[in-house]
Design a protein around this motif. Structure first.
Motif: not given
Length: 253
Positions: A133-159
């Motif tokens: 979770a801390e790494l996700m915040r580090f890459v700017g994805l703190g709002g996606y911690v509980e999200a399913r990967a298939d619901s995330m936009p492409y740019g977020a998936l790259k990070r």
């Protein structure tokens, strides 16, 4: 001593000489970029260094020790992480589970422990989840911690893929076109992320087509053309090199 040394590296696929006698070195703590036209051999070079391909000739050394022929897993244990041009994300998993997978080489988990669910193992899982979770915040994805990967936009998936690579706690990370397919705002986010990674002490080796990003970020740049080393230097040196201008920058310095 350089962290990474590549000496006269070559690979041939039949009559195709994809990489030809390429040499360079990467110092600890820098951002080192590899650029060149499509088909120049950039990703092939990454594949050679990170153990996906075996070279036809040449040597690869990490901390002065030969790593040629090492598997990707063995290199990961030595602190070398990698992302790919095409997303390698498990879409049926949550975002945080994808990041946790990146730490698998650091886990001491037997099937027996997993079956018994020992308290120490449960504590390790909680700690790993917090780290992810801390790494996700580090890459700017703190709002996606509980999200399913298939619901995330492409740019977020790259990070997300970068976060998973960072979960391996690497000393050196190879980023293969992290801004490919991104809009200008997403590209700025990746630019800022690469800066944070480098500032944390991790050496970054970057393949990227966005020249503004490359010139802004890079301590040194290697230019490939038809699998050969065309030039190497700082951003200003590369921009002013007549051969680079002719082969890659379209005649515009």
């Amino acid at each position: 001593m350089a962290l990474l040394e590549v000496c006269d590296l070559s690979i041939h696929f039949g009559n195709v000489r994809a990489v030809q006698n390429v040499s360079f070195s990467v110092e600890q703590g820098v951002v080192y970029s590899v650029i060149g036209p499509n088909g120049a051999g950039k990703t092939t070079l990454f594949n050679l260094i990170t153990g996906i391909y075996r070279p036809t000739a040449g040597a690869i050394r990490l901390d002065g020790q030969d790593i040629q022929g090492s598997s990707p897993d063995a290199l990961a244990r030595r602190g070398v992480a990698r992302t790919f041009q095409n997303l390698q994300v498990w879409m049926n998993m949550s975002a945080i589970e994808n990041v946790m997978v990146g730490a698998h080489l650091r886990l001491d988990r037997s099937m027996f422990k997993a079956m018994l669910r020992l308290p120490a193992l449960r504590n390790r899982d909680r700690a790993l989840r917090e780290e992810a979770a801390e790494l996700m915040r580090f890459v700017g994805l703190g709002g996606y911690v509980e999200a399913r990967a298939d619901s995330m936009p492409y740019g977020a998936l790259k990070r997300l893929e970068i976060a998973r690579a960072l979960a391996m706690q690497p000393r050196m990370i190879f980023l293969d076109e992290p801004a490919a397919g991104l809009n200008p705002k997403e590209t700025q986010d990746v630019d800022a992320l690469v800066r944070r990674i480098a500032a944390s002490g991790i050496t970054v080796v970057l393949v990227e087509h966005d020249m503004k990003m490359v010139m802004n970020l890079s301590d040194r740049i290697l230019v490939l053309d038809y699998g050969k080393r065309l030039a190497e230097g700082t951003g200003p040196e590369v921009r002013q090199n007549p051969e680079v201008i002719a082969a890659y920058l379209g005649g515009h310095a």
